[in-house]
Design a protein around this motif. Structure first.
Motif, PDB file in Angstrom:
ATOM      1  N   ASN A 136      47.420  41.055  -2.444  1.00 16.06           N
ATOM      2  CA  ASN A 136      48.475  42.046  -2.355  1.00 16.06           C
ATOM      3  C   ASN A 136      48.368  42.796  -1.039  1.00 16.06           C
ATOM      4  OD1 ASN A 136      46.510  44.199  -2.700  1.00 16.06           O
ATOM      5  ND2 ASN A 136      46.398  43.492  -4.826  1.00 16.06           N
ATOM      6  N   ALA A 137      49.318  43.700  -0.823  1.00 18.42           N
ATOM      7  CA  ALA A 137      49.344  44.426   0.443  1.00 18.42           C
ATOM      8  C   ALA A 137      48.116  45.294   0.623  1.00 18.42           C
ATOM      9  CB  ALA A 137      50.610  45.281   0.514  1.00 18.42           C
ATOM     10  N   ALA A 138      47.571  45.830  -0.485  1.00 11.49           N
ATOM     11  CA  ALA A 138      46.367  46.647  -0.365  1.00 11.49           C
ATOM     12  C   ALA A 138      45.233  45.832   0.225  1.00 11.49           C
ATOM     13  CB  ALA A 138      45.977  47.194  -1.743  1.00 11.49           C
ATOM     14  N   SER A 139      45.039  44.629  -0.281  1.00  8.97           N
ATOM     15  CA  SER A 139      43.973  43.771   0.229  1.00  8.97           C
ATOM     16  C   SER A 139      44.217  43.377   1.670  1.00  8.97           C
ATOM     17  CB  SER A 139      43.847  42.507  -0.641  1.00  8.97           C
ATOM     18  OG  SER A 139      43.496  42.835  -1.964  1.00  8.97           O
ATOM     19  N   VAL A 140      45.483  43.144   2.025  1.00 14.96           N
ATOM     20  CA  VAL A 140      45.816  42.796   3.412  1.00 14.96           C
ATOM     21  C   VAL A 140      45.427  43.925   4.352  1.00 14.96           C
ATOM     22  CG1 VAL A 140      47.709  42.370   5.015  1.00 14.96           C
ATOM     23  CG2 VAL A 140      47.641  41.163   2.829  1.00 14.96           C
ATOM     24  N   PHE A 141      45.838  45.151   4.020  1.00 13.47           N
ATOM     25  CA  PHE A 141      45.493  46.293   4.863  1.00 13.47           C
ATOM     26  C   PHE A 141      43.983  46.464   4.959  1.00 13.47           C
ATOM     27  CE2 PHE A 141      49.874  47.993   4.542  1.00 13.47           C
ATOM     28  CZ  PHE A 141      50.038  48.381   5.859  1.00 13.47           C
ATOM     29  N   LEU A 142      43.298  46.373   3.835  1.00 11.22           N
ATOM     30  CA  LEU A 142      41.848  46.585   3.837  1.00 11.22           C
ATOM     31  C   LEU A 142      41.137  45.522   4.657  1.00 11.22           C
ATOM     32  CD1 LEU A 142      41.329  47.657   0.117  1.00 11.22           C
ATOM     33  CD2 LEU A 142      41.181  49.113   2.145  1.00 11.22           C
ATOM     34  N   ALA A 143      41.623  44.278   4.578  1.00 11.85           N
ATOM     35  CA  ALA A 143      41.005  43.212   5.362  1.00 11.85           C
ATOM     36  C   ALA A 143      41.227  43.427   6.854  1.00 11.85           C
ATOM     37  CB  ALA A 143      41.568  41.855   4.934  1.00 11.85           C
ATOM     38  N   ALA A 166      35.681  51.851   7.566  1.00  9.68           N
ATOM     39  CA  ALA A 166      35.635  51.920   6.106  1.00  9.68           C
ATOM     40  C   ALA A 166      36.966  52.437   5.580  1.00  9.68           C
ATOM     41  CB  ALA A 166      34.509  52.848   5.663  1.00  9.68           C
ATOM     42  N   ALA A 167      37.462  51.835   4.500  1.00  9.45           N
ATOM     43  CA  ALA A 167      38.763  52.233   3.962  1.00  9.45           C
ATOM     44  C   ALA A 167      38.851  51.917   2.483  1.00  9.45           C
ATOM     45  CB  ALA A 167      39.892  51.524   4.714  1.00  9.45           C
ATOM     46  N   ALA A 168      39.770  52.605   1.805  1.00 11.37           N
ATOM     47  CA  ALA A 168      40.019  52.383   0.389  1.00 11.37           C
ATOM     48  C   ALA A 168      41.492  52.637   0.094  1.00 11.37           C
ATOM     49  CB  ALA A 168      39.147  53.308  -0.461  1.00 11.37           C
ATOM     50  N   VAL A 169      41.988  52.034  -0.967  1.00  6.05           N
ATOM     51  CA  VAL A 169      43.323  52.321  -1.477  1.00  6.05           C
ATOM     52  C   VAL A 169      43.150  53.190  -2.719  1.00  6.05           C
ATOM     53  CG1 VAL A 169      45.434  51.351  -2.454  1.00  6.05           C
ATOM     54  CG2 VAL A 169      44.292  50.203  -0.541  1.00  6.05           C
ATOM     55  N   VAL A 170      43.814  54.353  -2.733  1.00  2.06           N
ATOM     56  CA  VAL A 170      43.582  55.370  -3.758  1.00  2.06           C
ATOM     57  C   VAL A 170      44.919  55.841  -4.325  1.00  2.06           C
ATOM     58  CG1 VAL A 170      42.518  57.619  -4.240  1.00  2.06           C
ATOM     59  CG2 VAL A 170      41.525  56.108  -2.499  1.00  2.06           C
ATOM     60  N   ARG A 171      44.975  55.996  -5.639  1.00  8.57           N
ATOM     61  CA  ARG A 171      46.206  56.477  -6.281  1.00  8.57           C
ATOM     62  C   ARG A 171      46.421  57.971  -6.005  1.00  8.57           C
ATOM     63  NH1 ARG A 171      48.171  52.630  -9.626  1.00  8.57           N
ATOM     64  NH2 ARG A 171      46.679  51.102 -10.493  1.00  8.57           N
ATOM     65  N   GLY A 213      43.923  60.417  -7.252  1.00 11.04           N
ATOM     66  CA  GLY A 213      42.587  60.390  -6.684  1.00 11.04           C
ATOM     67  C   GLY A 213      41.690  59.287  -7.192  1.00 11.04           C
ATOM     68  N   THR A 214      42.206  58.369  -8.018  1.00 16.96           N
ATOM     69  CA  THR A 214      41.371  57.281  -8.526  1.00 16.96           C
ATOM     70  C   THR A 214      41.405  56.083  -7.583  1.00 16.96           C
ATOM     71  OG1 THR A 214      43.191  56.446  -9.885  1.00 16.96           O
ATOM     72  CG2 THR A 214      41.627  57.955 -10.929  1.00 16.96           C
ATOM     73  N   LEU A 215      40.284  55.404  -7.485  1.00 15.65           N
ATOM     74  CA  LEU A 215      40.113  54.283  -6.563  1.00 15.65           C
ATOM     75  C   LEU A 215      40.758  53.021  -7.118  1.00 15.65           C
ATOM     76  CD1 LEU A 215      38.669  53.099  -3.995  1.00 15.65           C
ATOM     77  CD2 LEU A 215      36.743  52.587  -5.505  1.00 15.65           C
ATOM     78  N   ILE A 216      41.517  52.319  -6.287  1.00 14.14           N
ATOM     79  CA  ILE A 216      42.048  50.999  -6.636  1.00 14.14           C
ATOM     80  C   ILE A 216      41.161  49.908  -6.053  1.00 14.14           C
ATOM     81  CG2 ILE A 216      43.985  49.399  -6.325  1.00 14.14           C
ATOM     82  CD1 ILE A 216      45.852  51.809  -6.335  1.00 14.14           C
ATOM     83  N   GLU A 217      40.843  50.027  -4.770  1.00 13.27           N
ATOM     84  CA  GLU A 217      40.079  48.978  -4.088  1.00 13.27           C
ATOM     85  C   GLU A 217      39.511  49.547  -2.792  1.00 13.27           C
ATOM     86  OE1 GLU A 217      40.879  44.429  -2.328  1.00 13.27           O
ATOM     87  OE2 GLU A 217      42.471  45.542  -3.347  1.00 13.27           O
ATOM     88  N   ALA A 249      47.906  55.463  -1.587  1.00 13.49           N
ATOM     89  CA  ALA A 249      47.835  55.591  -0.131  1.00 13.49           C
ATOM     90  C   ALA A 249      46.543  54.968   0.367  1.00 13.49           C
ATOM     91  CB  ALA A 249      47.911  57.056   0.283  1.00 13.49           C
ATOM     92  N   LEU A 250      46.488  54.786   1.669  1.00 11.45           N
ATOM     93  CA  LEU A 250      45.304  54.257   2.318  1.00 11.45           C
ATOM     94  C   LEU A 250      44.422  55.434   2.735  1.00 11.45           C
ATOM     95  CD1 LEU A 250      44.322  51.382   3.200  1.00 11.45           C
ATOM     96  CD2 LEU A 250      45.229  51.927   5.458  1.00 11.45           C
ATOM     97  N   VAL A 251      43.145  55.369   2.387  1.00 14.69           N
ATOM     98  CA  VAL A 251      42.204  56.436   2.742  1.00 14.69           C
ATOM     99  C   VAL A 251      41.139  55.847   3.659  1.00 14.69           C
ATOM    100  CG1 VAL A 251      40.522  58.113   1.899  1.00 14.69           C
ATOM    101  CG2 VAL A 251      42.603  57.658   0.582  1.00 14.69           C
ATOM    102  N   LEU A 252      41.105  56.352   4.895  1.00 17.38           N
ATOM    103  CA  LEU A 252      40.099  55.931   5.862  1.00 17.38           C
ATOM    104  C   LEU A 252      38.897  56.855   5.740  1.00 17.38           C
ATOM    105  CD1 LEU A 252      42.547  55.480   8.855  1.00 17.38           C
ATOM    106  CD2 LEU A 252      41.792  53.747   7.238  1.00 17.38           C
ATOM    107  N   LEU A 253      37.702  56.275   5.673  1.00 21.46           N
ATOM    108  CA  LEU A 253      36.479  57.036   5.422  1.00 21.46           C
ATOM    109  C   LEU A 253      35.585  57.037   6.650  1.00 21.46           C
ATOM    110  CD1 LEU A 253      35.773  55.509   1.896  1.00 21.46           C
ATOM    111  CD2 LEU A 253      36.714  57.775   2.362  1.00 21.46           C
ATOM    112  N   ALA A 254      34.921  58.145   6.902  1.00 16.77           N
ATOM    113  CA  ALA A 254      34.031  58.252   8.057  1.00 16.77           C
ATOM    114  C   ALA A 254      32.832  59.115   7.695  1.00 16.77           C
ATOM    115  CB  ALA A 254      34.764  58.853   9.252  1.00 16.77           C
TER     116      ALA A 254
END
Length: 429
Positions: free
Chosen positions: A241-248, A256-261, A264-268, A345-350
Motif C-alpha cells: 500500500n501507499a504507507a509501505s511505499v512511503f516508508l520504503a 526513521a518514519a512511521a504511519v500513525v492514525r 496516535g496509534t501506530l499502523i506501520e 499521517a506520516l511521522v518522521l522520527l529523530a
C-alpha cells in the motif's frame, strides 16, 4: 520484463556463467576499495534503450547513459574484483516505490565476484576481465569477455578533489525481481575530458543499445571507498500500500518514519523507525510511544491538522517520551495517497541527542518534486539565490526561476522564507 531480451542475449553468448560461488556466509552490505575508476556519462538514443528496460521503469528525462571501468583490489564480501558496466538513468512509474536511480543493463566481472553480483545486484552479469591504467596524462580502460573487448574508454583527468562523499541509488534485475541498493562512497575525484568512449561491435545488443550520442561528462576517481547496501525488492507489487511505499522510500534515505492514525496509534514503521522506537516500543495498533497527556495531545493535534491538509507541510517538532526514559522528536506530514491517506499521517522520527545535518533533497521528492526540482529547492532553501543555485547546478538562471515557480506550486508555498523553513526541518530529521 527485461528477461525476454537480455536473458536471450546472455544465452546466445553460449558462455557458462561459471559454477564458482562465494562463501555462503557472505551477504550484504559489502565493502570495496576501488582505484583508477573511469566513469563517463553520455546521452543515448531513448528508442534504442527502452526495449531493454524492465516493466515499471522509464528513462529519466535527461536520458543519460553511463560507462564505468575499474578495479577493486580490496574490500569485504565481493572484492577483490574487476568490473566494466553500462547503465542508464531511470525512474519508477507512478504507483511504484522505485524512485530514481541508475539501472545497470550490463556487467562484466571476474569470478567469484560475478556470482555474487548476479545473486544480489544484477543478473545481467557475465564473466570477464577489466583493467585501467595510466599513461602520462591519460587514463585508459578496457573490459573484455573471452579475450574480446566489449568496452573501451580513455579520459584526460583534471584537478583532483579529495575525499568527496555521496550516496547513489542503483537498480538491477535478479531472480528476486527488480532490486534497488544504495552505494555510499568517499572518493578522491577529478573532472575529466572524454578522449574516446566505445561500446564495441562485439558487445551484446543490450549493451550496444547504449552507444553514446553525445558525451556529457567524465570522472576520474583515483580512489573510492564504498559500501553497497543490502538490496531491496522494488516495484508495483513490492509494497502492499501507499504507507509501505512511503516508508520504503524514506528508508532509502536512512531516516526513521512511521504511519500513525489520527488517534496516535501506530499502523506501520520502517526498519530505521523500529530501531529508533526500540525493542519495547509500540507494535501495530498501539499508541506511538508517549503516555504523557500533553505530548499525546500535541501529537494528535498535529496528526489531525495533517490529515485535514491544514497547517505546515511538516509540523513543528514534538517531543515524545520513550519507554525507559529519554525522548524522540516527531515531525508530522501528510500521507498523500492510499488506503490510510484520509485517517493517518506520516511521522518522521529523530533522536534529539545528536541531530545530524542532512541533505534535504531526497526528502523533498516525497512532496512530489522531481529530482532536479528537489536539488534546486534544497539549495534555495538553505539561502542560495536563484542565480547562485543555477550556477551550482549548471543550469540557466531562467530555468532555475521557472523551476522554482513549479516547486512553490507543488509545495503550496509563496516565498523563499517558507521554503527555507521546510528545508531547515528536513535537514535535521
Amino acid at each position: 520484463m527485461l528477461g525476454d531480451k537480455v536473458r536471450k542475449s546472455l544465452r546466445d553468448l553460449d558462455r557458462p556463467l561459471s559454477a564458482l560461488r562465494p562463501a555462503a556466509d557472505m551477504v550484504p552490505p559489502f565493502h570495496k576499495l576501488a582505484v583508477d575508476v573511469i566513469w563517463a556519462g553520455f546521452r543515448i538514443d531513448p528508442d534504442a534503450v527502452r526495449p531493454f528496460l524492465p516493466d515499471g521503469l522509464v528513462l529519466s528525462p535527461a536520458s543519460i547513459g553511463v560507462l564505468g571501468i575499474y578495479q577493486a583490489p580490496s574490500g569485504y564480501g565481493i572484492a577483490p574484483y574487476m568490473r566494466g558496466l553500462v547503465g542508464v538513468s531511470v525512474e519508477g512509474v507512478r504507483g511504484s516505490d522505485i524512485g530514481e536511480g541508475m539501472f545497470v543493463i550490463g556487467n562484466i566481472m571476474d569470478e567469484p565476484g560475478a556470482a555474487t553480483m548476479r545473486k544480489f545486484y544484477s543478473g545481467a552479469t557475465v564473466e570477464g576481465v577489466a583493467r585501467t591504467w595510466r599513461d602520462g596524462e591519460l587514463l585508459h580502460g578496457v573490459a573484455s569477455v573471452g579475450g574480446v573487448d566489449w568496452l573501451r574508454a580513455t579520459i584526460r583527468p583534471g584537478e583532483l578533489r579529495p575525499a568527496l562523499s555521496g550516496v547513489d541509488n542503483f537498480l538491477g534485475l535478479t531472480d528476486a525481481g527488480l532490486i534497488k541498493h544504495a552505494d555510499s562512497t568517499v572518493a578522491d575525484l577529478a573532472d575529466a575530458e572524454i578522449v574516446t568512449l566505445e561500446i564495441t561491435d562485439a558487445a551484446p545488443d543490450y549493451m550496444r543499445a547504449l552507444r553514446p550520442v553525445e558525451h556529457v561528462f567524465a570522472l576520474d576517481a583515483v580512489r573510492v571507498n564504498s559500501i553497497w547496501s543490502e538490496p531491496r525488492v522494488v516495484g508495483r507489487t513490492a509494497s502492499g500500500n501507499a504507507a509501505s511505499v512511503f516508508l520504503a522510500l524514506i528508508e532509502d534515505t536512512g531516516r526513521a518514519a512511521a504511519v500513525v492514525r489520527q488517534d496516535g496509534t501506530l499502523i506501520e514503521a520502517n526498519a530505521s523507525g523500529r530501531v529508533l522506537l526500540g525493542p519495547d516500543g509500540p507494535k501495530a495498533g498501539e499508541p506511538l510511544l508517549s503516555g504523557v497527556a500533553a505530548e499525546k495531545h500535541a501529537l494528535c493535534q498535529a496528526l489531525k491538522m495533517s490529515c485535514a491538509r491544514k497547517g505546515p507541510r511538516v509540523s513543528e517538532p514534538i517531543a515524545l517520551t520513550r519507554p525507559g526514559g529519554g525522548h524522540l522528536l516527531a515531525y508530522v506530514m501528510p500521507l498523500e495517497h492510499g488506503e490510510h491517506g484520509g485517517d493517518a499521517a506520516l511521522v518522521l522520527l529523530a533522536d534529539p541527542r545528536g541531530p545530524e545535518r542532512r541533505d534535504a533533497a531526497q526528502m523533498l521528492q516525497l512532496f512530489g518534486l522531481t529530482g532536479a526540482e528537489a536539488r534546486l529547492a534544497a539549495l534555495v532553501g538553505v539561502g542560495h539565490a536563484p542565480r547562485g543555485a543555477a550556477a551550482e547546478l549548471r543550469i540557466s538562471e531562467h530555468t532555475a526561476r521557472s523551476t522554482l515557480k513549479t516547486v512553490y506550486d507543488k509545495l503550496g508555498i509563496n516565498k523563499q522564507s517558507e521554503l527555507g523553513h521546510l528545508v531547515a526541518r528536513l535537514q535535521y530529521l
